[in-house]
Design a protein around this motif. Structure first.
Motif, PDB file in Angstrom:
ATOM      1  N   ALA A   1     -42.820 -55.461 -24.453  1.00  0.00           N
ATOM      2  CA  ALA A   1     -41.498 -55.091 -23.969  1.00  0.00           C
ATOM      3  C   ALA A   1     -41.601 -54.123 -22.799  1.00  0.00           C
ATOM      4  N   GLY A   2     -42.518 -53.165 -22.918  1.00  0.00           N
ATOM      5  CA  GLY A   2     -42.688 -52.180 -21.853  1.00  0.00           C
ATOM      6  C   GLY A   2     -43.179 -52.798 -20.562  1.00  0.00           C
ATOM      7  N   PHE A   3     -44.087 -53.768 -20.665  1.00  0.00           N
ATOM      8  CA  PHE A   3     -44.616 -54.430 -19.467  1.00  0.00           C
ATOM      9  C   PHE A   3     -43.506 -55.138 -18.702  1.00  0.00           C
ATOM     10  N   CYS A   4     -42.648 -55.861 -19.424  1.00  0.00           N
ATOM     11  CA  CYS A   4     -41.535 -56.555 -18.747  1.00  0.00           C
ATOM     12  C   CYS A   4     -40.557 -55.563 -18.122  1.00  0.00           C
ATOM     13  N   CYS A   5     -40.335 -54.437 -18.805  1.00  0.00           N
ATOM     14  CA  CYS A   5     -39.442 -53.416 -18.243  1.00  0.00           C
ATOM     15  C   CYS A   5     -40.009 -52.857 -16.938  1.00  0.00           C
TER      16      CYS A   5
ATOM     17  N   ASN B   1     -44.143 -42.263 -16.735  1.00  0.00           N
ATOM     18  CA  ASN B   1     -44.738 -41.160 -17.494  1.00  0.00           C
ATOM     19  C   ASN B   1     -43.899 -40.815 -18.718  1.00  0.00           C
ATOM     20  N   ALA B   2     -42.577 -40.694 -18.522  1.00  0.00           N
ATOM     21  CA  ALA B   2     -41.692 -40.418 -19.652  1.00  0.00           C
ATOM     22  C   ALA B   2     -41.549 -41.642 -20.544  1.00  0.00           C
ATOM     23  N   PHE B   3     -41.521 -42.818 -19.915  1.00  0.00           N
ATOM     24  CA  PHE B   3     -41.356 -44.078 -20.636  1.00  0.00           C
ATOM     25  C   PHE B   3     -42.504 -44.326 -21.614  1.00  0.00           C
ATOM     26  N   SER B   4     -43.731 -44.012 -21.180  1.00  0.00           N
ATOM     27  CA  SER B   4     -44.908 -44.303 -21.995  1.00  0.00           C
ATOM     28  C   SER B   4     -44.994 -43.405 -23.222  1.00  0.00           C
TER      29      SER B   4
ATOM     30  N   GLY C   1     -39.034 -41.229 -25.767  1.00  0.00           N
ATOM     31  CA  GLY C   1     -38.124 -40.112 -26.021  1.00  0.00           C
ATOM     32  C   GLY C   1     -36.688 -40.529 -25.818  1.00  0.00           C
ATOM     33  N   VAL C   2     -35.775 -39.664 -26.237  1.00  0.00           N
ATOM     34  CA  VAL C   2     -34.347 -39.976 -26.141  1.00  0.00           C
ATOM     35  C   VAL C   2     -33.590 -38.936 -25.322  1.00  0.00           C
ATOM     36  N   ALA C   3     -34.310 -38.060 -24.618  1.00  0.00           N
ATOM     37  CA  ALA C   3     -33.646 -37.065 -23.778  1.00  0.00           C
ATOM     38  C   ALA C   3     -32.952 -37.750 -22.607  1.00  0.00           C
ATOM     39  N   GLY C   4     -31.749 -37.322 -22.312  1.00  0.00           N
ATOM     40  CA  GLY C   4     -31.024 -37.842 -21.168  1.00  0.00           C
ATOM     41  C   GLY C   4     -30.357 -39.185 -21.369  1.00  0.00           C
ATOM     42  N   VAL C   5     -30.424 -39.738 -22.564  1.00  0.00           N
ATOM     43  CA  VAL C   5     -29.771 -41.021 -22.825  1.00  0.00           C
ATOM     44  C   VAL C   5     -28.259 -40.854 -22.804  1.00  0.00           C
ATOM     45  N   GLU C   6     -27.564 -41.805 -22.175  1.00  0.00           N
ATOM     46  CA  GLU C   6     -26.107 -41.795 -22.149  1.00  0.00           C
ATOM     47  C   GLU C   6     -25.556 -42.808 -23.145  1.00  0.00           C
ATOM     48  N   THR C   7     -24.381 -42.505 -23.673  1.00  0.00           N
ATOM     49  CA  THR C   7     -23.792 -43.357 -24.712  1.00  0.00           C
ATOM     50  C   THR C   7     -23.616 -44.794 -24.239  1.00  0.00           C
ATOM     51  N   LYS C   8     -23.228 -44.980 -22.989  1.00  0.00           N
ATOM     52  CA  LYS C   8     -22.983 -46.332 -22.479  1.00  0.00           C
ATOM     53  C   LYS C   8     -24.258 -47.169 -22.443  1.00  0.00           C
ATOM     54  N   GLU C   9     -25.410 -46.518 -22.353  1.00  0.00           N
ATOM     55  CA  GLU C   9     -26.687 -47.238 -22.350  1.00  0.00           C
ATOM     56  C   GLU C   9     -27.012 -47.831 -23.718  1.00  0.00           C
ATOM     57  N   LEU C  10     -26.347 -47.347 -24.746  1.00  0.00           N
ATOM     58  CA  LEU C  10     -26.704 -47.713 -26.119  1.00  0.00           C
ATOM     59  C   LEU C  10     -25.916 -48.898 -26.657  1.00  0.00           C
ATOM     60  N   LEU C  11     -24.900 -49.336 -25.942  1.00  0.00           N
ATOM     61  CA  LEU C  11     -24.013 -50.371 -26.476  1.00  0.00           C
ATOM     62  C   LEU C  11     -24.767 -51.678 -26.745  1.00  0.00           C
TER      63      LEU C  11
ATOM     64  N   VAL D   1     -35.009 -51.013 -28.635  1.00  0.00           N
ATOM     65  CA  VAL D   1     -35.378 -49.595 -28.660  1.00  0.00           C
ATOM     66  C   VAL D   1     -36.163 -49.226 -27.404  1.00  0.00           C
ATOM     67  N   VAL D   2     -37.101 -50.078 -27.008  1.00  0.00           N
ATOM     68  CA  VAL D   2     -37.905 -49.815 -25.811  1.00  0.00           C
ATOM     69  C   VAL D   2     -37.015 -49.641 -24.580  1.00  0.00           C
ATOM     70  N   SER D   3     -35.921 -50.380 -24.518  1.00  0.00           N
ATOM     71  CA  SER D   3     -35.062 -50.355 -23.335  1.00  0.00           C
ATOM     72  C   SER D   3     -34.417 -48.998 -23.091  1.00  0.00           C
ATOM     73  N   PHE D   4     -34.284 -48.165 -24.149  1.00  0.00           N
ATOM     74  CA  PHE D   4     -33.677 -46.840 -23.921  1.00  0.00           C
ATOM     75  C   PHE D   4     -34.569 -45.684 -24.392  1.00  0.00           C
ATOM     76  N   ALA D   5     -35.565 -45.959 -25.242  1.00  0.00           N
ATOM     77  CA  ALA D   5     -36.398 -44.875 -25.773  1.00  0.00           C
ATOM     78  C   ALA D   5     -37.850 -44.976 -25.351  1.00  0.00           C
ATOM     79  N   GLY D   6     -38.199 -45.988 -24.544  1.00  0.00           N
ATOM     80  CA  GLY D   6     -39.577 -46.131 -24.102  1.00  0.00           C
ATOM     81  C   GLY D   6     -40.496 -46.592 -25.219  1.00  0.00           C
ATOM     82  N   LEU D   7     -41.788 -46.315 -25.050  1.00  0.00           N
ATOM     83  CA  LEU D   7     -42.794 -46.813 -25.991  1.00  0.00           C
ATOM     84  C   LEU D   7     -42.973 -45.851 -27.158  1.00  0.00           C
TER      85      LEU D   7
END
Length: 319
Positions: A88-92, A165-168, A171-181, A236-242
């Motif tokens: 999932a991370g590679f495609c992202c 770097n953050a993706f690998s 984490g969930v810092a800085g996530v916005e509610t609209k990103e989670l729908l 999960v990878v799409s908003f919280a990384g690996l």
């Protein structure tokens, strides 16, 4: 829903709600001693989305872990262990590098990468005719290749490198509610389908031949399980990384609580996963405040020793 499942929901649902409230109220800033408007902004714009993201990450990775362990028959299977997260991370990273304007399609890209990686691992293991034993080794090898590809793409583009770097770490810092729908819809759908099929999934533990004799379409069921596991992990990878080890640790904890019933295991894992990631994120926020430790680091500190413990148990014939 059986009585055990009802007891699980009755106990863990309010406990999860309590932990979520604690996660929203506690942090490096005391909301009760600052101006009300500032406290409102911090609560609704920072902490609420963060706790929601942590809960969704816990549910998605835990459900994925339960399904992967059921499908492979291997207690060490988990999204980060067998390469689902890396796929999932590679495609992202590919999308961020070559199609930066298509951020809205990151969940879809993550799903495609996770699903194709899962199919590849299963195919390799099947060809070797040692499905249970080789799935982990195949996953580790594919993960190494995918991580090398991720590193190469991030080095070629400085903008992607910063994001990676953050993706690998995860984490969930800085996530916005609209990103989670969209991720939330994917995770909820994966969980719902898994619960509906839980009785048939449980029959896979009896072996393919016996499950087939009881009317289970083994190949079709495995495919559906892989799709759900890949979709949940990719969301999960799409908003919280690996974010790693959640899908490995939580199912084992849940088995101690709920037993081997797939229905009870899925429900328990969903709640325990949410609780664990919320608490891990909260711990990372307050232990060295105002400096934050990403939740991925906390989960690695928990999960790595747990993984070695499982390996030792399997070596001694206890698992």
């Amino acid at each position: 829903m059986n009585k055990n499942a009802i007891r699980i929901v009755s106990f863990l649902l309010p406990l999860t709600a309590l932990v979520a409230v604690i996660g929203m109220l506690m942090g490096s800033t005391n909301l009760f001693i600052i101006p009300r408007e500032t406290a409102r902004i911090i609560f609704f714009n920072l902490r609420l989305p963060r706790v929601l993201a942590a809960a969704l990450a816990g549910v998605g990775l835990s459900v994925s872990g339960v399904l992967l362990q059921s499908v492979t028959g291997n207690a060490l299977a988990a999204p980060n262990i067998i390469g689902v997260n890396s796929g999932a991370g590679f495609c992202c990273i590919v999308m961020l590098s070559f199609f930066p304007g298509a951020v809205v399609f990151l969940p879809l890209g993550a799903f495609i990468g996770a699903f194709l990686t899962t199919l590849l691992i299963v195919a390799i293991s099947g060809k070797i005719n040692a499905f249970r034993g080789t799935v982990i080794l195949a996953g580790i090898a594919i993960t190494a290749v995918l991580n090398a590809g991720i590193s190469l793409l991030s080095l070629l583009d400085n903008d992607v490198l910063g994001a990676y770097n953050a993706f690998s770490v995860g984490g969930v810092a800085g996530v916005e509610t609209k990103e989670l729908l969209i991720p939330a819809l994917i995770i909820i759908a994966s969980l719902a389908i898994s619960l509906i099929l839980s009785r048939r999934i449980h029959m896979l533990c009896l072996g393919d031949a016996l499950a087939a004799s009881l009317g289970v379409r083994v190949r079709a069921l495995r495919t559906v399980c892989l799709i759900c596991a890949s979709a949940a992990a990719a969301a999960v990878v799409s908003f919280a990384g690996l974010l790693g080890f959640v899908g490995l640790v939580v199912p084992h904890i849940s088995r101690k609580i709920a037993g081997e019933s797939t229905l009870s295991l899925l429900l328990t894992s969903s709640f325990i996963g949410a609780i664990l990631v919320i608490l891990a994120d909260l711990f990372g926020r307050v232990i060295l405040a105002p400096t934050e430790i990403p939740v991925g680091v906390i989960m690695a500190l928990i999960g790595a020793p747990f993984f070695f413990m499982l390996l030792l148990q399997r070596r001694n014939g206890d698992a």
